[in-house]
Design a protein around this motif. Structure first.
Motif, PDB file in Angstrom:
ATOM      1  N   ILE A 182      36.430  35.436  50.554  1.00 54.57           N
ATOM      2  CA  ILE A 182      37.678  35.611  49.813  1.00 54.57           C
ATOM      3  C   ILE A 182      38.863  35.670  50.770  1.00 54.57           C
ATOM      4  O   ILE A 182      39.982  35.258  50.414  1.00 54.57           O
ATOM      5  CB  ILE A 182      37.613  36.880  48.931  1.00 54.57           C
ATOM      6  N   ASN A 183      38.605  36.098  51.994  1.00 53.81           N
ATOM      7  CA  ASN A 183      39.668  36.171  52.991  1.00 53.81           C
ATOM      8  C   ASN A 183      40.143  34.788  53.416  1.00 53.81           C
ATOM      9  O   ASN A 183      41.232  34.639  53.962  1.00 53.81           O
ATOM     10  CB  ASN A 183      39.187  36.933  54.229  1.00 53.81           C
ATOM     11  N   ASP A 184      39.311  33.751  53.162  1.00 52.88           N
ATOM     12  CA  ASP A 184      39.671  32.385  53.561  1.00 52.88           C
ATOM     13  C   ASP A 184      40.386  31.623  52.449  1.00 52.88           C
ATOM     14  O   ASP A 184      40.839  30.493  52.668  1.00 52.88           O
ATOM     15  CB  ASP A 184      38.413  31.607  53.971  1.00 52.88           C
ATOM     16  N   LEU A 185      40.447  32.220  51.263  1.00 48.90           N
ATOM     17  CA  LEU A 185      41.086  31.532  50.143  1.00 48.90           C
ATOM     18  C   LEU A 185      42.600  31.702  50.200  1.00 48.90           C
ATOM     19  O   LEU A 185      43.118  32.660  50.765  1.00 48.90           O
ATOM     20  CB  LEU A 185      40.554  32.084  48.818  1.00 48.90           C
ATOM     21  N   VAL A 186      43.298  30.739  49.581  1.00 48.77           N
ATOM     22  CA  VAL A 186      44.752  30.813  49.424  1.00 48.77           C
ATOM     23  C   VAL A 186      45.069  30.576  47.956  1.00 48.77           C
ATOM     24  O   VAL A 186      44.194  30.194  47.157  1.00 48.77           O
ATOM     25  CB  VAL A 186      45.465  29.769  50.311  1.00 48.77           C
ATOM     26  N   ALA A 187      46.308  30.794  47.576  1.00 48.49           N
ATOM     27  CA  ALA A 187      46.695  30.646  46.167  1.00 48.49           C
ATOM     28  C   ALA A 187      46.393  29.249  45.652  1.00 48.49           C
ATOM     29  O   ALA A 187      46.009  29.064  44.490  1.00 48.49           O
ATOM     30  CB  ALA A 187      48.178  30.980  46.003  1.00 48.49           C
ATOM     31  N   ALA A 188      46.546  28.236  46.514  1.00 50.79           N
ATOM     32  CA  ALA A 188      46.304  26.852  46.097  1.00 50.79           C
ATOM     33  C   ALA A 188      44.823  26.573  45.829  1.00 50.79           C
ATOM     34  O   ALA A 188      44.481  25.515  45.282  1.00 50.79           O
ATOM     35  CB  ALA A 188      46.831  25.890  47.155  1.00 50.79           C
ATOM     36  N   SER A 189      43.959  27.518  46.207  1.00 48.72           N
ATOM     37  CA  SER A 189      42.523  27.340  45.949  1.00 48.72           C
ATOM     38  C   SER A 189      42.181  27.487  44.473  1.00 48.72           C
ATOM     39  O   SER A 189      41.081  27.130  44.049  1.00 48.72           O
ATOM     40  CB  SER A 189      41.715  28.370  46.757  1.00 48.72           C
ATOM     41  N   PHE A 190      43.118  28.011  43.692  1.00 48.08           N
ATOM     42  CA  PHE A 190      42.850  28.311  42.284  1.00 48.08           C
ATOM     43  C   PHE A 190      43.618  27.350  41.375  1.00 48.08           C
ATOM     44  O   PHE A 190      44.802  27.085  41.603  1.00 48.08           O
ATOM     45  CB  PHE A 190      43.260  29.746  41.951  1.00 48.08           C
ATOM     46  N   ASP A 191      42.944  26.860  40.378  1.00 51.69           N
ATOM     47  CA  ASP A 191      43.582  26.049  39.340  1.00 51.69           C
ATOM     48  C   ASP A 191      43.641  26.905  38.079  1.00 51.69           C
ATOM     49  O   ASP A 191      42.704  26.945  37.287  1.00 51.69           O
ATOM     50  CB  ASP A 191      42.784  24.770  39.093  1.00 51.69           C
ATOM     51  N   CYS A 192      44.757  27.583  37.887  1.00 48.76           N
ATOM     52  CA  CYS A 192      44.826  28.612  36.853  1.00 48.76           C
ATOM     53  C   CYS A 192      45.745  28.264  35.692  1.00 48.76           C
ATOM     54  O   CYS A 192      46.025  29.116  34.856  1.00 48.76           O
ATOM     55  CB  CYS A 192      45.278  29.934  37.476  1.00 48.76           C
ATOM     56  N   ILE A 193      46.237  27.051  35.662  1.00 48.37           N
ATOM     57  CA  ILE A 193      47.101  26.644  34.568  1.00 48.37           C
ATOM     58  C   ILE A 193      46.265  25.931  33.507  1.00 48.37           C
ATOM     59  O   ILE A 193      45.676  24.883  33.753  1.00 48.37           O
ATOM     60  CB  ILE A 193      48.238  25.733  35.048  1.00 48.37           C
ATOM     61  N   LYS A 194      46.222  26.515  32.347  1.00 49.52           N
ATOM     62  CA  LYS A 194      45.505  25.931  31.217  1.00 49.52           C
ATOM     63  C   LYS A 194      46.521  25.485  30.176  1.00 49.52           C
ATOM     64  O   LYS A 194      47.538  26.129  29.954  1.00 49.52           O
ATOM     65  CB  LYS A 194      44.553  26.955  30.585  1.00 49.52           C
ATOM     66  N   ALA A 195      46.240  24.359  29.565  1.00 53.23           N
ATOM     67  CA  ALA A 195      47.128  23.849  28.519  1.00 53.23           C
ATOM     68  C   ALA A 195      46.396  23.861  27.187  1.00 53.23           C
ATOM     69  O   ALA A 195      45.179  23.674  27.113  1.00 53.23           O
ATOM     70  CB  ALA A 195      47.590  22.438  28.852  1.00 53.23           C
TER      71      ALA A 195
END
Length: 522
Positions: A182-195
């Protein structure tokens, strides 16, 4: 006697005053008395250790700055659990069975330096659970099964901006982050926009087709209503923020109202099952539609679809005719009106026609109830469409609609019985990509809104299914269901920073949905 009595009275008052003072002193002593160590806890000068307790005690001796819990009987840390111990500096909740933590569980711990939640059953942490804990320098989350999904995106962002440190811990899921640190993740690692599509406006009429178009700097839509015999034009109301009636064209059994804007003028091809088909023009000075042309009734007997397009700078439309005696025909604009340019073939009972550019060349795809879909290519030398190929093993296709992904051409093929399909052009022919069970389907239409690509599968017998393109899989995945009765066509409109999906419904109300963006990390 009088003096002696006064002396007695004074002594009585003195005794009373002494009693009151003594009582007050006793009371103040009780108020200043140190809170006792809670039951189930062991307290030393500045430490407290609690074991086998069922909840977090509310009071501890004032000198306690380090608090530990072991073998606790509670699985959740509730809101305000430590508001009575604001002076804590060290907090150890290790080797317990904690499964959930309230967002306000640690509120008030402004001096806390070290927080350990190691070796519990935590899969996630609520957003901003560490808010206000500015002194925090160490957080220990080892030994939990943290799922690094959108609910935990905030923690990754928090780690980038806090002075506190965390040991390396691995994600237990989802599959996209399985075993990653988890320490290696960044915000861009997540796709959190749902439509999703949310119901916005219902129109009290039935319709069989819908088209969206721009004219005079405004957005319009037009619905074909066969039972009412009208083309109903709607415009966007920028004040009320909804669609309202703009105008109508009256007719008989209208199945398609196809708008075309040519040199700033609005034309509408009105296809009718009875009484012939016609072309109307918008008279801006009179603010109404006027009929300017009839379409040859010998060629077009039972129109089922109309497609407008432009090739080599010239304007065309084509009508798919579904009668035994009619002929699917291409019409061309000559500056004054439209004339018959080419009859593609007779007798095939075409149900749909789609214009698509493949390798920068104009093509038409005809669907028919009597043969497989046929692909025609524009011949620039002869200025006509020549048959190029057909789509194998795809009998009984009602309609074909195309879309593009990164320059590649795909098509959605609708079948009333059997499976509807998505196919991709491989340079020589269309090949199958994906199948969809589609009993009772009269429309399987691709729809693009911004960067989102959808395919919407309607049915006369069940709910409408919305699929969203997954670029990783290279396929559509199910997104949601819409309660639309017997849909026949879809269109999209973008206006006032909003995106709308409009659906024609053969049975029941015509529906308008708004395309909403939802942040799953909130």
């Amino acid at each position: 006697m009088g003096y002696s009595g006064g002396t007695v009275s004074c002594r009585a008052w003195t005794v009373c005053l002494c009693v009151c003072v003594a009582a007050l002193a006793l009371t103040e002593g009780r108020r200043l008395r140190q809170p006792r160590c809670p039951v189930g806890c062991t307290c030393t000068k500045d430490n407290a250790l609690c074991e086998d307790i069922t909840s977090v005690p509310h009071t501890f001796p004032n000198d306690v700055v380090s608090l530990s819990f072991v073998k606790s009987g509670f699985s959740e840390i509730t809101a305000g659990s430590f508001v009575h111990t604001p002076a804590l500096q060290l907090l150890f909740i290790e080797n317990n069975k904690i499964e959930a933590i309230s967002p306000n569980a640690f509120r008030g711990l402004k001096t806390l330096i070290h927080l350990s939640l190691a070796y519990n059953n935590l899969e996630t942490l609520p957003k901003d659970v560490f808010k206000g804990m500015d002194a925090l320098s160490k957080v220990d989350l080892r030994g939990n099964n943290l799922v690094c999904d959108c609910k935990l995106k905030w923690l990754v962002e928090w780690m980038l901006h806090t002075n506190a440190t965390m040991d390396q811990i691995s994600c237990s899921g989802p599959s996209s982050h399985q075993d990653q640190k988890i320490n290696d993740l960044v915000a861009a690692s997540f796709d959190c926009i749902k439509a999703e599509f949310a119901a916005y406006q219902a129109l009290k009429f039935e319709s069989i087709s819908v088209e969206a178009f721009s004219f005079g700097g405004e957005q319009f839509v037009v619905f074909a209503q066969p039972f009412a015999g009208t083309c109903s034009f709607l415009e966007w109301d920028h004040v009320e923020m909804n669609f309202r009636i703009y105008d109508t064209i009256e007719g008989t059994s209208i199945v398609v109202c196809k708008p075309m804007v040519i040199d700033g003028a609005l034309f509408v091809v009105v296809a009718q099952l009875f009484g012939g088909s016609h072309i109307y023009k918008r008279d801006t000075s009179a603010n109404r539609f006027i009929k300017i042309q009839d379409i040859d009734i010998l060629k077009i007997r039972k129109p089922n679809d109309v497609e407008a397009f432009r090739v080599d700078g010239e304007f065309f439309f084509v009508i798919a005719d579904s009668s035994k005696a009619g002929s699917t025909t291409v019409y061309k604009w000559n500056g004054n009106g439209f004339y018959s340019h080419q009859s593609l073939h007779p007798w095939y009972r075409d149900t749909d026609v789609e214009y698509v550019e493949i390798s920068n060349k104009a093509h038409l795809i005809l669907s028919s109830s009597s043969q497989r879909p046929v692909v025609y290519q524009w011949n620039r030398g002869h200025k006509r469409f020549d048959r190029r190929t057909d789509i194998p093993e795809m009998e009984d296709v009602f309609s074909v609609k195309h879309f593009r992904i990164k320059g590649e051409v795909f098509i959605c093929l609708t079948r009333f019985i059997g499976d509807s399909k998505v196919m991709r052009w491989d340079g020589a022919m269309f090949k199958e990509v994906q199948t969809f069970p589609s009993r009772g389907s009269m429309v399987f239409q691709p729809v693009a809104i911004g960067n989102w690509q959808y395919a919407i599968l309607g049915s006369d017998y069940s709910l409408t299914q919305v699929y969203q393109w997954d670029s990783v899989r290279g396929q559509f995945v199910h997104s949601q269901e819409l309660n639309i009765q017997a849909p026949r066509a879809f269109a999209t409109v973008a206006v006032d920073n909003r995106h709308f999906l409009l659906s024609s419904s053969f049975k029941g109300k015509t529906q308008i949905y708004q395309h909403l963006m939802i942040d799953l990390s909130d």
